[in-house]
Write an enzyme that holds these catalytic residues in place. Structure first.
Site, PDB file in Angstrom:
ATOM      1  N   TYR A  87      33.775  44.421  20.746  1.00 41.64           N
ATOM      2  CA  TYR A  87      34.763  43.399  21.068  1.00 41.64           C
ATOM      3  C   TYR A  87      34.193  42.023  20.701  1.00 41.64           C
ATOM      4  O   TYR A  87      33.076  41.673  21.087  1.00 41.64           O
ATOM      5  CB  TYR A  87      35.120  43.422  22.554  1.00 41.64           C
ATOM      6  CG  TYR A  87      35.852  44.681  22.971  1.00 41.64           C
ATOM      7  CD1 TYR A  87      37.152  44.944  22.513  1.00 41.64           C
ATOM      8  CD2 TYR A  87      35.236  45.620  23.793  1.00 41.64           C
ATOM      9  CE1 TYR A  87      37.822  46.104  22.876  1.00 41.64           C
ATOM     10  CE2 TYR A  87      35.904  46.781  24.169  1.00 41.64           C
ATOM     11  CZ  TYR A  87      37.190  47.018  23.709  1.00 41.64           C
ATOM     12  OH  TYR A  87      37.862  48.169  24.060  1.00 41.64           O
ATOM     13  N   SER A  88      34.992  41.267  19.963  1.00 46.79           N
ATOM     14  CA  SER A  88      34.567  39.928  19.585  1.00 46.79           C
ATOM     15  C   SER A  88      34.387  39.055  20.822  1.00 46.79           C
ATOM     16  O   SER A  88      35.153  39.152  21.788  1.00 46.79           O
ATOM     17  CB  SER A  88      35.617  39.278  18.673  1.00 46.79           C
ATOM     18  OG  SER A  88      35.764  39.997  17.475  1.00 46.79           O
TER      19      SER A  88
ATOM     20  N   HIS B 291      25.221  49.323  13.836  1.00 49.62           N
ATOM     21  CA  HIS B 291      24.221  50.266  14.343  1.00 49.62           C
ATOM     22  C   HIS B 291      23.346  49.611  15.406  1.00 49.62           C
ATOM     23  O   HIS B 291      23.035  50.230  16.432  1.00 49.62           O
ATOM     24  CB  HIS B 291      23.341  50.759  13.196  1.00 49.62           C
ATOM     25  CG  HIS B 291      23.983  51.805  12.342  1.00 49.62           C
ATOM     26  ND1 HIS B 291      23.336  52.407  11.296  1.00 49.62           N
ATOM     27  CD2 HIS B 291      25.216  52.368  12.385  1.00 49.62           C
ATOM     28  CE1 HIS B 291      24.125  53.283  10.722  1.00 49.62           C
ATOM     29  NE2 HIS B 291      25.281  53.273  11.364  1.00 49.62           N
TER      30      HIS B 291
ATOM     31  N   GLY C 144      47.684  39.072  15.441  1.00 47.44           N
ATOM     32  CA  GLY C 144      47.510  39.883  16.636  1.00 47.44           C
ATOM     33  C   GLY C 144      46.235  39.545  17.376  1.00 47.44           C
ATOM     34  O   GLY C 144      45.859  38.380  17.538  1.00 47.44           O
TER      35      GLY C 144
ATOM     36  N   GLU D 285      17.613  47.089  10.660  1.00 46.17           N
ATOM     37  CA  GLU D 285      17.969  47.167  12.082  1.00 46.17           C
ATOM     38  C   GLU D 285      16.796  46.765  12.964  1.00 46.17           C
ATOM     39  O   GLU D 285      16.986  46.128  14.011  1.00 46.17           O
ATOM     40  CB  GLU D 285      18.484  48.574  12.399  1.00 46.17           C
ATOM     41  CG  GLU D 285      19.884  48.805  11.824  1.00 46.17           C
ATOM     42  CD  GLU D 285      20.221  50.254  11.562  1.00 46.17           C
ATOM     43  OE1 GLU D 285      19.618  51.147  12.214  1.00 46.17           O
ATOM     44  OE2 GLU D 285      21.086  50.513  10.696  1.00 46.17           O
TER      45      GLU D 285
ATOM     46  N   ARG E   9      32.659  50.425  22.383  1.00 44.46           N
ATOM     47  CA  ARG E   9      33.570  49.738  21.476  1.00 44.46           C
ATOM     48  C   ARG E   9      33.049  48.328  21.245  1.00 44.46           C
ATOM     49  O   ARG E   9      32.448  47.720  22.127  1.00 44.46           O
ATOM     50  CB  ARG E   9      34.995  49.668  22.049  1.00 44.46           C
ATOM     51  CG  ARG E   9      35.662  51.008  22.296  1.00 44.46           C
ATOM     52  CD  ARG E   9      35.978  51.744  21.011  1.00 44.46           C
ATOM     53  NE  ARG E   9      36.720  52.977  21.287  1.00 44.46           N
ATOM     54  CZ  ARG E   9      36.161  54.174  21.507  1.00 44.46           C
ATOM     55  NH1 ARG E   9      34.832  54.281  21.499  1.00 44.46           N
ATOM     56  NH2 ARG E   9      36.902  55.229  21.742  1.00 44.46           N
TER      57      ARG E   9
ATOM     58  N   GLY F 244      43.397  39.767  16.393  1.00 39.51           N
ATOM     59  CA  GLY F 244      42.415  39.163  15.508  1.00 39.51           C
ATOM     60  C   GLY F 244      42.074  37.740  15.872  1.00 39.51           C
ATOM     61  O   GLY F 244      41.094  37.175  15.371  1.00 39.51           O
TER      62      GLY F 244
ATOM     63  N   GLY G  66      36.854  48.447  13.806  1.00 38.56           N
ATOM     64  CA  GLY G  66      36.757  49.876  13.541  1.00 38.56           C
ATOM     65  C   GLY G  66      35.727  50.210  12.484  1.00 38.56           C
ATOM     66  O   GLY G  66      34.973  49.381  11.998  1.00 38.56           O
TER      67      GLY G  66
ATOM     68  N   THR H 270      40.775  36.760  18.547  1.00 34.90           N
ATOM     69  CA  THR H 270      39.676  36.659  19.515  1.00 34.90           C
ATOM     70  C   THR H 270      38.440  36.008  18.904  1.00 34.90           C
ATOM     71  O   THR H 270      37.896  35.055  19.456  1.00 34.90           O
ATOM     72  CB  THR H 270      39.328  38.037  20.096  1.00 34.90           C
ATOM     73  OG1 THR H 270      39.075  38.968  19.030  1.00 34.90           O
ATOM     74  CG2 THR H 270      40.475  38.562  20.940  1.00 34.90           C
TER      75      THR H 270
ATOM     76  N   TYR I  36      18.452  58.962  12.421  1.00 33.22           N
ATOM     77  CA  TYR I  36      18.549  59.150  10.970  1.00 33.22           C
ATOM     78  C   TYR I  36      18.000  60.515  10.554  1.00 33.22           C
ATOM     79  O   TYR I  36      18.484  61.117   9.590  1.00 33.22           O
ATOM     80  CB  TYR I  36      17.810  58.028  10.243  1.00 33.22           C
ATOM     81  CG  TYR I  36      18.564  56.728  10.217  1.00 33.22           C
ATOM     82  CD1 TYR I  36      19.489  56.461   9.216  1.00 33.22           C
ATOM     83  CD2 TYR I  36      18.374  55.767  11.202  1.00 33.22           C
ATOM     84  CE1 TYR I  36      20.193  55.258   9.187  1.00 33.22           C
ATOM     85  CE2 TYR I  36      19.075  54.569  11.188  1.00 33.22           C
ATOM     86  CZ  TYR I  36      19.984  54.318  10.174  1.00 33.22           C
ATOM     87  OH  TYR I  36      20.688  53.138  10.159  1.00 33.22           O
TER      88      TYR I  36
END
Length: 413
Positions: A205-206, A86, A279, A138, A203, A281, A406, A283, A96
């Site tokens: 991304y690591s 979040h 795969g 948060e 999205r 993973g 995800g 990163t 919220y």
């Protein structure tokens, strides 16, 4: 507001209702909320909406919350994961309010008279109990971000092809300001306009390199299955990755969040580290590996990686250089479908899917050292399999760290 003992019992009694109607409720909730508030399409993952993944994930979260309403400590790891995500999406307290209104309305719409005033009030109290917990956490994350509390423009400084499927993007802030550090394993959110959706999409991304550089690096897999040129193509979790690969170039600007994430390498010790990835993973695992080796850490390190084929395995040459330069590092590579030109012992060590039973328990997995830490990242099924296998070796849960791609959570093995 606090729940009364009677309300706690009501929430627990509704667990069977969530099992039966949870996904119907959450699907209706998202439909109604996004219709009334289309601006929230800029927040929620459109592909996960179409696939039904997000409604299912929310239904599972509600089920878990109701089941542990009198033991919220058990939900701590799940709440931490969600709060970090979040924060990376810049969810605000006012969001919220909207979610609570439409979630309770969806319960009434689906359950009808079965949602009595007492049940409604109990769930309203339960929702705001959880919402306050998350809003407060948060805010703590925002306060730790050194004033970076909203999307920030970054320029693609370099774009580097790492394999047939994965491309790295070196991102630098447009404002020329300093980059905060991060913990190896954490991620950033990247947001951009998706023309086909007429909405912004973000999205996670690591970060795929060690902290302390003048850039943030992400390494993105092209998610096949979406034909961007076909207006009738079904939505798929590849809108952003395809845009990055095909339409974003050096010099282009993206919106980026502060780094977040609850999966990371903690304070240095001399304990062995086992890095397990499949795969893309690799990163976040690469960030951990680079951090350890660049710092000169003497810790025994094993990187065990699985890929479908050598041509899609990113960073192969880089990792080979690390192994050559650091005697405390070794790798074991699994390849599902070796090519005719691939050499066993050079391009891969084992054919097929990753199977820990094919590894040396001590040299590769360090199972005899009760201090060893295990970092696992890849598809959900892979992470579940690895967690189960490590449990079979009596590795305690607290020494196994799972990353998540995800929405939703990693089912426990």
């Amino acid at each position: 507001m606090s729940l009364t003992p009677e309300q706690v019992q009501i929430i627990k009694a509704t667990v069977p209702v969530l099992v039966e109607h949870g996904t119907t409720i959450t699907t209706r909730f998202y439909q109604n909320m996004l219709t009334a508030h289309p601006e929230l399409n800029n927040v929620f993952n459109n592909a996960h909406q179409v696939s039904g993944h997000q409604p299912r994930a929310l239904a599972m979260a509600l089920f878990a919350y109701a089941s542990h309403i009198d033991d919220l400590g058990a939900l701590g790891p799940a709440v931490e994961l969600i709060c970090n995500k979040h924060a990376s999406l810049y969810i605000r307290p006012e969001h919220y309010d909207i979610v609570g209104t439409y979630l309770l309305a969806a319960m009434k719409e689906v359950l009808g008279d079965a949602l009595t005033p007492a049940i409604h009030d109990a769930w309203a109290a339960a929702y705001w109990q959880l919402a306050k917990l998350m809003i407060d956490r948060e805010e703590q994350l925002f306060q730790a971000s050194q004033g970076w509390r909203d999307w920030r423009d970054f320029k693609i400084q370099r774009k580097v092809r790492e394999s047939d499927e994965i491309t790295s993007f070196y991102l630098v802030p447009v404002d020329g300001g300093q980059l905060p550090g991060f913990l190896p394993g954490q991620y950033i959110s990247v947001r951009m306009e998706v023309p086909d959706l007429k909405a912004l999409q973000a999205r996670q991304y690591s970060l795929s390199d060690a902290p302390g550089k003048a850039y943030y690096r992400i390494s993105v897999k092209r998610e096949t299955g979406l034909n961007m040129a076909d207006p009738g193509s079904a939505a798929y979790p590849g809108y952003v990755s395809n845009l990055l690969h095909d339409h974003k170039h050096e010099g282009d600007v993206l919106q980026v969040s502060h780094p977040y994430g609850d999966f990371f390498l903690a304070a240095p010790t001399d304990a062995p580290v086992v890095l397990l990835s499949a795969g893309v993973g690799l990163t976040c695992i690469m960030s951990i590996l680079n951090t350890l080796t660049e710092s000169g850490s003497p810790r025994p390190i094993a990187w065990i990686h699985a890929a479908r084929a050598q041509k899609i395995r990113a960073f192969a040459a880089h990792v080979a250089d690390i192994v050559h330069a650091h005697e405390n590092v070794h790798t074991v590579l699994f390849t599902s479908n070796p090519a005719a030109e691939d050499v066993r012992g050079v391009h891969y060590h084992h054919e097929g899917r990753m199977d820990l039973a094919r590894l040396d328990r001590e040299k590769d997995l360090f199972v005899g050292d009760k201090r060893a830490q295990y970092f696992v990242c890849g598809p959900t099924s892979f992470m579940v399999d690895m967690e189960k296998a490590l449990k079979g070796y009596s590795v305690e849960d607290e020494r196994v760290h799972l990353e998540l791609f995800g929405a939703g959570g990693v089912p426990k093995a």
